[in-house]
Enzyme design. Structure first.
Site, mmCIF file in Angstrom:
data_model
loop_
_atom_site.group_PDB
_atom_site.id
_atom_site.type_symbol
_atom_site.label_atom_id
_atom_site.label_comp_id
_atom_site.label_asym_id
_atom_site.label_seq_id
_atom_site.Cartn_x
_atom_site.Cartn_y
_atom_site.Cartn_z
ATOM 1 C CB THR A 33 11.731 1.404 7.749
ATOM 2 O OG1 THR A 33 11.744 0.179 7.057
ATOM 3 C CG2 THR A 33 13.132 1.817 8.092
ATOM 4 C CB SER A 49 -7.016 -20.023 1.323
ATOM 5 O OG SER A 49 -6.187 -19.466 0.350
ATOM 6 C CE LYS A 79 -6.017 -15.248 1.478
ATOM 7 N NZ LYS A 79 -6.482 -16.543 1.962
HETATM 8 P P1 ADP Z 1 8.573 -0.465 4.967
HETATM 9 O O1 ADP Z 1 9.676 -0.417 5.937
HETATM 10 O O2 ADP Z 1 7.310 -1.037 5.554
HETATM 11 O O3 ADP Z 1 8.887 -1.137 3.671
HETATM 12 P P2 ADP Z 1 8.816 2.379 4.969
HETATM 13 O O4 ADP Z 1 8.780 2.573 6.435
HETATM 14 O O5 ADP Z 1 10.149 2.445 4.326
HETATM 15 O O6 ADP Z 1 8.150 1.010 4.580
HETATM 16 O O7 ADP Z 1 7.821 3.376 4.276
HETATM 17 C C1 ADP Z 1 7.922 3.846 2.965
HETATM 18 C C2 ADP Z 1 7.532 5.284 2.890
HETATM 19 O O8 ADP Z 1 6.157 5.421 3.149
HETATM 20 C C3 ADP Z 1 8.233 6.138 3.905
HETATM 21 O O9 ADP Z 1 8.591 7.329 3.287
HETATM 22 C C4 ADP Z 1 7.184 6.387 4.967
HETATM 23 O O10 ADP Z 1 7.359 7.609 5.619
HETATM 24 C C5 ADP Z 1 5.923 6.372 4.153
HETATM 25 N N1 ADP Z 1 4.773 5.930 4.948
HETATM 26 C C6 ADP Z 1 4.365 4.666 5.136
HETATM 27 N N2 ADP Z 1 3.279 4.618 5.929
HETATM 28 C C7 ADP Z 1 2.979 5.884 6.230
HETATM 29 C C8 ADP Z 1 1.951 6.512 7.012
HETATM 30 N N3 ADP Z 1 0.991 5.800 7.633
HETATM 31 N N4 ADP Z 1 1.963 7.837 7.110
HETATM 32 C C9 ADP Z 1 2.886 8.555 6.496
HETATM 33 N N5 ADP Z 1 3.875 8.063 5.735
HETATM 34 C C10 ADP Z 1 3.924 6.745 5.594
#
Ligand code: ADP
Length: 902
Positions: free
Chosen positions: A428, A790, A833
């Site tokens: 997201t 698998s 994995k």
């Molecule tokens: P998803 O949509 O994949 O379930 P989100 O985009 O909602 O996950 O991410 C969850 C939290 O983790 C958010 O606050 C996001 O900013 C943080 N986050 C995830 N990956 C990173 C990253 N590589 N660097 C900084 N923050 C991250």
């Protein structure tokens, strides 16, 4: 016998008295006196003659001899007397009388026409039929049960009446059904019995049909009126209530302070004005729509309907809310698109990259892919703009070329990005960064659990409480026709069912060939979605329909290593949580060890969502401690402002001051959180015992799995021998494919039992000799469904371990599909994995040879460095890798021989 004489009473028009009937009428005092004096000297009978209508000159000849039943004297002399008469028999005057003798009681000769004789049978029958039909109808139409019963009782009498009494019955019934005056008059004149019955029959038939028709009309009118009347009454009541409330609120004696007394007019009070303003606003918006466009046509049509329908009615409200929706959709006429300058800017890509870097740590490959994507978006936008200008040079030449037809915008028809990965891996937030880089609004539509097509496409307007679908709602919220819309969890959208097919609706939204005229059922005017940038996310690819997958370009986010998590936590999550909880960076730090402890012991997910939550919990705990520390007076020692403001304002110097003031303070503020404090804050670590519980045991090996959420991990494959009949038993919610894998594994082990040193002779079944046993294979977490091929090599290793007694070390995990011939074939989800195994502190993994490239390409270098990989082509190699060289009692030559024979 001479003709008898009777006093004649003229009944004022339209009164008429039939024989057998009763009549009560008001009379003057002089007439009452005359009647009383007459009663004194004769029996109480007089001839009651109906007076014709004033304009009809007909003479009065027929009447009824009536007995005076009662004469009531009024209490007050100004009122009239009431005379009650009972009709006895028909009378006829030999000669007509003068009409002006109304006020007296002249005595006249009268003739009693003969009423003897029996009517013909036919006449009586048809009389009875007509009477019964009428009585039946009257009974049906009666509202009161008593009345109904009465009519039915009369009907029963009519049925049994004799022919002699039929004429009498006719008199009774005609008087009772009260026909019209001329009919009654004619009936009174019918002295002959036969004639009288015939007239009565005609009268009844007529009366029946009148009754029927009037009933029909009444019910039709009733139906149409009742809704309007109801609405009218309710409206009147509403208005009355509003008036009452208004007067209540505006009267100074009763109004409370909350109702804005003293002439202060609240904007909530002036409903009418606000309403008029809203309507004017709506009108302006409709007028602003492009002339000749479909949306304008519909808007104008609905506006006209709105004007025709009374204000305040339900229908009016429905049309208004439709028009509000219609005008709030970003049509080409009322929206702004991203200015071309954004794309023409030479630093566009540099800025975009900076944005992605600023929001996310790591994810290099993904960022590279996103940059390519953004570059394509940019080039297309520039090319489209150039084409539009080429097609439409007039726009540049004359800025006032209003009538230029809008050129069809091609939009961004690049592939649709599909981010696949476990929760919390940044899908997201990557979408949000793309929107920021493109300077477009961002909207998220959650598709998880959407079963009804209408949630995407809207309900038709005929549906009660209908409304537009999520796409239109997102467009309205974005306020522009080119937002970035994130379709979250496309793998969880429902497929075709009786609520329609949400997946098909989604396809229409995403398909560049169709989405320039997307049809929302509620709006019902094609909407151009070609400018919208759709990005999808999902946890897994397994449940996404093939056509949808076909339109998307998959970008995998498999999860983070501990190292990456540390960086993300330090750079993004911790500062974010500190700010969110009203602290500042200097007031709280978590040591690297503490962060690692949280990541390894409290959260063991692929993403960072639980990690963020756990860090949040730590920060909140410390925030409470900080507040208590300030309240305890320690804060005032540093400056005397123990309040919230200070919490945010503390800087390093101040902190230093505080630490210097330690002598005065009981306790020093500890800004750093160490690993040993975590148990106090977060409770007992969830994953603490995981590694310790893992055991090196006969019959147990560790396989690698990917869960439905796209997260990798390890799964024990347990096997045991139980007394039985030489069969295989499989448990743990296994699907068909994994069960078959189990069968294949056991067959292979049985075939190679001799070479493996399990049996003493070739062709001996290890499940029958020396003991007859069943092999029970179980995959724990029994409630979770498991399937897929698998686990093949893990099962083989479990069986070999069980039957040979050798154990597989507990730090080895494996995955790979097997064939009966002993080959190990590649499997999917290697990256997840391997990462899952790494998180679970597994350092050696056995993988199919063909998956070598996946490890090289997809697995981060630091993980690769920390782990040892065994890439195997055959089951023999897999067994060697798992048990270690020489651990099994191989009879190798024979294996080779067997192979060469094959
Ligand atoms: P998803 O949509 O994949 O379930 P989100 O985009 O909602 O996950 O991410 C969850 C939290 O983790 C958010 O606050 C996001 O900013 C943080 N986050 C995830 N990956 C990173 C990253 N590589 N660097 C900084 N923050 C991250």
């Amino acid at each position: 016998m001479g003709s008898p004489k009777l006093p004649v009473l003229l009944l004022p028009h339209p009164l008429i008295l039939l024989p057998t009937a009763r009549l009560t009428l008001p009379i003057s005092r002089s007439l009452a006196d005359a009647i009383i004096s007459h009663l004194d000297d004769s029996d109480a009978v007089l001839a009651a003659l109906p007076l014709p209508a004033p304009d009809s000159p007909s003479e009065v000849t027929y009447g009824t001899a009536a007995r005076v039943v009662r004469l009531v004297r009024p209490r007050n002399l100004t009122q009239q007397y009431l005379l009650s008469l009972h009709g006895v028999a028909r009378v006829r005057l030999p000669s007509p009388i003068q009409i002006d003798q109304l006020e007296c009681l002249p005595i006249h000769n009268v003739v009693y026409p003969s009423s003897e004789g029996t009517p013909s049978r036919d006449t009586v029958e048809s009389f009875k039929d007509a009477a019964l039909i009428l009585l039946d109808r009257l009974a049906k139409d009666s509202l009161q049960q008593q009345r109904k019963d009465d009519w039915l009782r009369v009907a029963a009498i009519v049925e049994d009446i004799s022919e002699q009494r039929a004429a009498w019955m006719a008199d009774v019934l005609v008087a009772a059904v009260s026909p019209q005056y001329p009919d009654k008059l004619a009936f009174l004149a019918a002295a002959d019995v036969e004639d009288r019955l015939r007239r009565a029959t005609e009268l009844f038939v007529k009366q029946s049909s009148i009754q029927e028709v009037s009933k029909k009309i009444a019910s039709a009118v009733d139906e149409s009126l009742s809704r309007q009347q109801k609405e009218y009454f309710l409206r009147q009541q509403l208005a009355a209530i509003q008036r009452e409330l208004h007067s209540l609120h505006s009267s100074p004696a009763t109004a409370g302070p909350g109702f804005g007394t003293g002439g202060a007019i609240s904007e909530l009070d002036d409903d009418d004005q606000a309403d008029a303003d809203d309507l004017a606003d709506l009108r302006r918006k409709i007028e602003a729509l492009d002339v000749g466009s479909e949306e304008r046509k519909v808007g104008v049509r609905e506006w006209r309907r709105l004007k025709r329908i009374p204000q305040g009615s339900v229908e009016n409200g429905v049309i208004r809310s439709y028009l509000e929706w219609l005008t709030s959709v970003p049509w080409p006429s009322n929206t702004t698109t991203t200015p071309l300058d954004v794309f023409k800017d030479h630093s566009f890509l540099t800025r975009a990259r900076a944005q992605l870097d600023a929001d996310h740590y790591g994810l290099d490959q993904i960022k590279r892919r996103l940059m390519e994507y953004l570059a394509v978006v940019r080039l297309r936008a520039i090319a489209d703009a150039a084409q539009t200008q080429g097609n439409n040079p007039a726009t540049d030449a004359s800025p006032v070329a209003v009538s230029t037809p809008p050129t069809k915008n091609k939009g961004v028809k690049g592939p649709i990005l599909l981010f696949v990965g476990p929760p919390g891996t940044g899908k997201t937030s990557l979408g949000q960064s793309i929107a920021k880089a493109l300077r477009r609004p961002f909207q998220r539509i959650s598709l998880g659990g959407v079963r009804d097509e209408a949630e995407i496409r809207g309900h038709r307007r005929t549906y009660v409480a209908s409304g537009p679908g999520s796409i239109v709602q997102a467009l309205r919220k974005a306020g522009r026709n080119d937002p970035v819309i994130l379709l979250d969890e496309v793998d969880k959208v429902g497929h075709s069912n009786f609520h329609g097919d949400p997946a098909a609706a989604l396809l229409e939204v995403l398909d560049p060939e169709q989405n320039h005229s997307f049809n929302d059922h509620y709006i019902n005017v094609p909407i151009d979605l070609s400018q919208v940038l759709f990005i999808c996310t999902s946890n897994t690819l397994d449940t996404i329909s093939a056509p949808l997958l076909d339109r998307c370009e998959v970008v995998e986010l498999s999860g983070y290593t501990y190292d990456e998590k540390m960086h993300i936590a330090k750079r993004f999550l911790l500062p974010k949580q500190i700010r969110a909880n009203g602290l500042s960076d200097s007031q709280l730090t978590l040591t690297d060890d503490a962060l690692l402890h949280v990541a390894t012991m409290y959260t063991r997910e692929a993403g960072v969502r639980s990690l963020e939550r756990a860090i949040g919990a730590v920060v909140r705990f410390k925030a409470v401690e900080w507040a208590e520390w300030l309240d305890a007076g320690s804060g005032s020692a540093a400056g005397g402002e123990g309040n919230a403001k200070q919490i945010g304002d503390v800087d390093e110097n101040e902190k230093g001051d505080r630490n210097n003031n330690n002598n005065e303070n009981e306790k020093e503020w500890r800004a750093t959180v160490e690993p040993h404090e975590l148990e106090k804050i977060l409770g007992i670590p969830r994953w603490d015992t995981e590694e310790r519980d893992r055991e090196e045991k006969r019959g147990v090996v560790y396989g690698l799995v990917v869960t439905g959420m796209g997260e990798g991990g390890i799964l024990p494959v347990e096997s045991t021998a139980v007394p039985g009949v030489g069969r295989l038993k499989l448990t743990g919610s296994l699907g068909d494919v994994i069960k078959e894998s189990g069968e294949i594994a056991l067959s292979w082990v049985k075939t190679h039992a001799f070479e493996l040193g399990i049996t003493a002779g070739r062709g001996v079944d290890p499940l029958k000799v020396p003991d007859v046993i069943d092999v029970h294979l179980h995959l724990p977490a029994g409630a979770q469904k498991k399937d897929g091929p698998s686990a093949g090599i893990a099962m083989i290793c479990a069986f070999v371990s069980l039957l040979s007694g050798a154990c597989v070390p507990k730090d080895i995990a494996m995955t790979g599909e097997i064939t009966l011939r002993g080959r190990v074939t590649p499997v999917g989800g290697i990256r997840m994995k391997v990462l899952g195994a790494h998180r679970a502190q597994i350092r050696k993994v056995i993988l199919p040879w063909a998956n070598r490239k996946d490890v090289e390409h997809d697995v981060a270098l630091e993980v690769r460095r920390e782990m040892q990989f065994f890439f195997v082509r055959t089951i023999d190699e897999a067994l060697e890798a798992a048990f270690g060289r020489g651990a099994l009692g191989w009879r190798r030559e024979s294996t080779v021989l067997l192979e060469s024979r094959l």
